[in-house]
Design a protein around this motif. Structure first.
Motif, PDB file in Angstrom:
ATOM      1  N   ALA A 176     -10.712  -6.214  16.625  1.00  0.00           N
ATOM      2  CA  ALA A 176     -10.494  -6.971  15.391  1.00  0.00           C
ATOM      3  C   ALA A 176     -10.153  -6.047  14.231  1.00  0.00           C
ATOM      4  N   LEU A 177     -10.796  -4.873  14.191  1.00  0.00           N
ATOM      5  CA  LEU A 177     -10.498  -3.896  13.144  1.00  0.00           C
ATOM      6  C   LEU A 177      -9.054  -3.420  13.240  1.00  0.00           C
ATOM      7  N   LEU A 178      -8.611  -3.084  14.445  1.00  0.00           N
ATOM      8  CA  LEU A 178      -7.248  -2.579  14.631  1.00  0.00           C
ATOM      9  C   LEU A 178      -6.214  -3.661  14.322  1.00  0.00           C
ATOM     10  N   LEU A 179      -6.472  -4.881  14.799  1.00  0.00           N
ATOM     11  CA  LEU A 179      -5.541  -5.971  14.506  1.00  0.00           C
ATOM     12  C   LEU A 179      -5.464  -6.219  13.002  1.00  0.00           C
ATOM     13  N   SER A 180      -6.605  -6.264  12.338  1.00  0.00           N
ATOM     14  CA  SER A 180      -6.617  -6.496  10.895  1.00  0.00           C
ATOM     15  C   SER A 180      -5.916  -5.368  10.153  1.00  0.00           C
ATOM     16  N   ALA A 181      -6.109  -4.130  10.632  1.00  0.00           N
ATOM     17  CA  ALA A 181      -5.470  -2.988   9.976  1.00  0.00           C
ATOM     18  C   ALA A 181      -3.947  -3.085  10.062  1.00  0.00           C
ATOM     19  N   VAL A 182      -3.439  -3.481  11.221  1.00  0.00           N
ATOM     20  CA  VAL A 182      -1.982  -3.628  11.386  1.00  0.00           C
ATOM     21  C   VAL A 182      -1.452  -4.738  10.474  1.00  0.00           C
ATOM     22  N   LEU A 183      -2.125  -5.869  10.469  1.00  0.00           N
ATOM     23  CA  LEU A 183      -1.673  -6.994   9.651  1.00  0.00           C
ATOM     24  C   LEU A 183      -1.755  -6.669   8.158  1.00  0.00           C
ATOM     25  N   LEU A 184      -2.815  -5.956   7.766  1.00  0.00           N
ATOM     26  CA  LEU A 184      -2.963  -5.595   6.362  1.00  0.00           C
ATOM     27  C   LEU A 184      -1.915  -4.560   5.956  1.00  0.00           C
ATOM     28  N   HIS A 185      -1.637  -3.602   6.839  1.00  0.00           N
ATOM     29  CA  HIS A 185      -0.662  -2.553   6.525  1.00  0.00           C
ATOM     30  C   HIS A 185       0.720  -3.144   6.264  1.00  0.00           C
ATOM     31  N   ARG A 186       1.073  -4.157   7.009  1.00  0.00           N
ATOM     32  CA  ARG A 186       2.382  -4.785   6.830  1.00  0.00           C
ATOM     33  C   ARG A 186       2.543  -5.384   5.440  1.00  0.00           C
ATOM     34  N   ARG A 187       1.446  -5.745   4.816  1.00  0.00           N
ATOM     35  CA  ARG A 187       1.515  -6.442   3.532  1.00  0.00           C
ATOM     36  C   ARG A 187       1.223  -5.559   2.332  1.00  0.00           C
ATOM     37  N   VAL A 188       0.574  -4.426   2.547  1.00  0.00           N
ATOM     38  CA  VAL A 188       0.224  -3.586   1.393  1.00  0.00           C
ATOM     39  C   VAL A 188       0.776  -2.176   1.508  1.00  0.00           C
ATOM     40  N   ALA A 189       1.597  -1.909   2.525  1.00  0.00           N
ATOM     41  CA  ALA A 189       2.167  -0.574   2.673  1.00  0.00           C
ATOM     42  C   ALA A 189       2.988  -0.209   1.437  1.00  0.00           C
ATOM     43  N   GLY A 190       2.784   1.005   0.960  1.00  0.00           N
ATOM     44  CA  GLY A 190       3.520   1.467  -0.207  1.00  0.00           C
ATOM     45  C   GLY A 190       2.844   1.206  -1.529  1.00  0.00           C
ATOM     46  N   THR A 191       1.767   0.433  -1.534  1.00  0.00           N
ATOM     47  CA  THR A 191       1.041   0.180  -2.786  1.00  0.00           C
ATOM     48  C   THR A 191       0.122   1.361  -3.085  1.00  0.00           C
ATOM     49  N   PRO A 192      -0.287   1.542  -4.336  1.00  0.00           N
ATOM     50  CA  PRO A 192      -1.115   2.707  -4.698  1.00  0.00           C
ATOM     51  C   PRO A 192      -2.442   2.736  -3.940  1.00  0.00           C
ATOM     52  N   LEU A 193      -2.814   3.919  -3.490  1.00  0.00           N
ATOM     53  CA  LEU A 193      -4.094   4.113  -2.804  1.00  0.00           C
ATOM     54  C   LEU A 193      -4.981   4.985  -3.679  1.00  0.00           C
ATOM     55  N   ARG A 194      -5.996   4.350  -4.282  1.00  0.00           N
ATOM     56  CA  ARG A 194      -6.882   5.075  -5.207  1.00  0.00           C
ATOM     57  C   ARG A 194      -8.337   4.682  -4.947  1.00  0.00           C
ATOM     58  N   PRO A 195      -8.919   5.136  -3.850  1.00  0.00           N
ATOM     59  CA  PRO A 195     -10.322   4.764  -3.565  1.00  0.00           C
ATOM     60  C   PRO A 195     -11.315   5.301  -4.581  1.00  0.00           C
ATOM     61  N   LYS A 196     -10.936   6.355  -5.317  1.00  0.00           N
ATOM     62  CA  LYS A 196     -11.865   6.934  -6.282  1.00  0.00           C
ATOM     63  C   LYS A 196     -12.193   5.985  -7.434  1.00  0.00           C
ATOM     64  N   VAL A 197     -11.324   4.988  -7.682  1.00  0.00           N
ATOM     65  CA  VAL A 197     -11.600   4.088  -8.812  1.00  0.00           C
ATOM     66  C   VAL A 197     -12.866   3.273  -8.576  1.00  0.00           C
ATOM     67  N   LEU A 198     -13.286   3.152  -7.309  1.00  0.00           N
ATOM     68  CA  LEU A 198     -14.511   2.407  -7.017  1.00  0.00           C
ATOM     69  C   LEU A 198     -15.760   3.183  -7.402  1.00  0.00           C
ATOM     70  N   LEU A 199     -15.587   4.442  -7.795  1.00  0.00           N
ATOM     71  CA  LEU A 199     -16.720   5.252  -8.230  1.00  0.00           C
ATOM     72  C   LEU A 199     -16.793   5.378  -9.745  1.00  0.00           C
ATOM     73  N   ARG A 200     -15.850   4.742 -10.448  1.00  0.00           N
ATOM     74  CA  ARG A 200     -15.858   4.826 -11.899  1.00  0.00           C
ATOM     75  C   ARG A 200     -17.039   4.077 -12.504  1.00  0.00           C
ATOM     76  N   LYS A 201     -17.360   4.451 -13.716  1.00  0.00           N
ATOM     77  CA  LYS A 201     -18.562   3.926 -14.372  1.00  0.00           C
ATOM     78  C   LYS A 201     -18.526   2.418 -14.539  1.00  0.00           C
ATOM     79  N   GLY A 202     -17.383   1.842 -14.849  1.00  0.00           N
ATOM     80  CA  GLY A 202     -17.331   0.421 -15.137  1.00  0.00           C
ATOM     81  C   GLY A 202     -17.124  -0.469 -13.931  1.00  0.00           C
ATOM     82  N   HIS A 203     -17.227   0.080 -12.727  1.00  0.00           N
ATOM     83  CA  HIS A 203     -16.954  -0.725 -11.526  1.00  0.00           C
ATOM     84  C   HIS A 203     -17.958  -1.874 -11.412  1.00  0.00           C
TER      85      HIS A 203
END
Length: 414
Positions: A176-203
């Motif tokens: 299920a993880l692999l299938l979801s990853a493939v389906l999600l990649h098709r729709r969000v590929a090329g969009t900004p990847l910024r996981p660090k924003v989840l560590l910001r103070k105002g999150h």
């Protein structure tokens, strides 16, 4: 996708996820000795807590996002990447702590650490699909996971140790993880990847984690405390009564966790608040109808469901049914606040979680177990009233031209 179809898919997805959790425990109980099932249950409880924490920190802020495709898609990518990285780090820490410890329970916790990125990553992708208004893809992934977990658990021999059951349960989510990853990649590929924003103070996730901790811990510990210092039957009676309302918990979870993207389709805040109020009425009526149906159950059916706990649980149905009706109204009120200004829900959750504990304790002192149940009901009623009073104030600000802060405006917290 039409709004009605999206709602059906979201509710069905929550139902499949809840059914998976129930059937996993049932299968483990049938495969394990009493001691091994106790170990598996303890580890599964740890997972359930971590699932709630990650859902509050990454999932709930994510579904509040609105904006351009690249912005929302980037938020989804970032949330999934953050979950995989954080779960891997936490899993490695869990393995390192438990590795030198002897016994079957540390080995089961080590197994949980190894599969943690798989199970938590797949859950975060459900939130991502909901945010992208593609709940049917989340439903497909959860159906695949349900089929896989039941299949692998059915292949296990009786007496399988807890560590083995945890391992196969966790790895069964990999397809299920692999299938979801493939389906999600098709729709969000090329969009900004910024996981660090989840560590910001105002999150916003920080607030939601506190809400999760307060809302879940206070109620659980207060009931256990009454059982320890008072009558132990209070725990079984209250838990038995609330277990009967499990399907309503699925609906409440659907509303708070996956409702914002659906309400976001509406054009203005006033229409969203009206839709949420309508949803509150529908859920409250559903709770009342469910309580009535349970009250009309024959005694033999009730005993088949809860055994010897049925008589005491049945006596609490009026109070518990009323509580769930009030919870429906309060849950939808919190959903409206999440849409208007998500920073306003923390104070309500904290104040009325402790108020519910006070009402529970006073109710038990005055009327025993039924009094405790009515005390919980009173706490839910007060919370619902306070929540919708806050919604009314924020709505008036919007009408006056002083719009409250929405989740989409909190850029630093996304």
């Amino acid at each position: 996708m039409k709004a009605r179809t999206a709602i059906v898919c979201s509710v069905a997805d929550q139902g499949v996820a809840a059914l998976t959790n129930i059937l996993v425990l049932v299968a483990a109980a049938r495969l394990s000795t009493v001691a091994d099932f106790a170990r598996f249950s303890a580890v599964y409880l740890v997972f359930t807590v971590l699932l709630g924490v990650f859902g509050a920190y990454t999932g709930q802020p994510l579904v509040l996002r609105r904006g351009e495709r690249d912005e929302v898609g980037g938020a989804c990518r970032s949330a999934v990447a953050f979950t995989l990285l954080a779960a891997s780090a936490l899993g490695a820490l869990l393995v390192a702590v438990c590795l030198p410890l002897p016994g079957a329970t540390p080995r089961a916790l080590m197994a949980l650490g190894l599969v943690l990125p798989v199970v938590l990553g797949q859950d975060t992708m459900r939130y991502a699909f909901s945010t992208l208004q593609l709940p049917h893809l989340a439903l497909g992934g959860d159906v695949l996971r349900l089929a896989c977990v039941l299949g692998v658990l059915a292949m296990q021999p009786y007496g399988a140790p807890a560590a083995r059951l945890v391992t196969v349960w966790g790895l069964s989510a990999l397809p299920a993880l692999l299938l979801s990853a493939v389906l999600l990649h098709r729709r969000v590929a090329g969009t900004p990847l910024r996981p660090k924003v989840l560590l910001r103070k105002g999150h916003l996730g920080r607030r939601f984690v506190v809400e999760f901790g307060v809302g879940n811990a206070t109620g659980q510990l207060s009931v256990l405390g009454l059982g320890a210092v008072g009558n132990p039957l209070v725990v079984g009676a209250l838990r038995g009564a609330t277990t009967l309302f499990g399907p309503l918990n699925v609906l409440f979870t659907s509303a708070t966790g996956f409702g914002p993207p659906l309400l976001g389709r509406l054009s203005c805040e006033r229409r969203r608040v009206r839709a949420t109020a309508t949803l509150a009425a529908v859920l409250a009526l559903t709770a009342g109808a469910w309580a009535t149906a349970l009250a009309l159950l024959p005694d033999g059916v009730g005993r088949h469901l809860l055994g010897d706990t049925w008589p005491t649980a049945a006596a609490l149905l009026p109070a518990t049914g009323s509580q769930y009706a009030a919870m429906a109204i309060g849950t939808c009120g919190l959903l409206a606040l999440r849409m208007l200004d998500p920073r306003t829900t923390l104070s309500i959750q904290v104040v009325f979680s402790f108020a519910a504990v006070a009402f529970l304790t006073c109710g038990y002192a005055l009327g025993g177990v039924p009094g405790a149940a009515w005390g919980l009901c009173l706490g839910s009623v007060c919370k619902a009233v306070a929540t919708w009073a806050r919604v009314a104030r924020l709505s008036r600000r919007t009408v006056d031209g002083r719009a409250p802060v929405s989740a989409g405006a909190i850029r630093s917290g996304s």
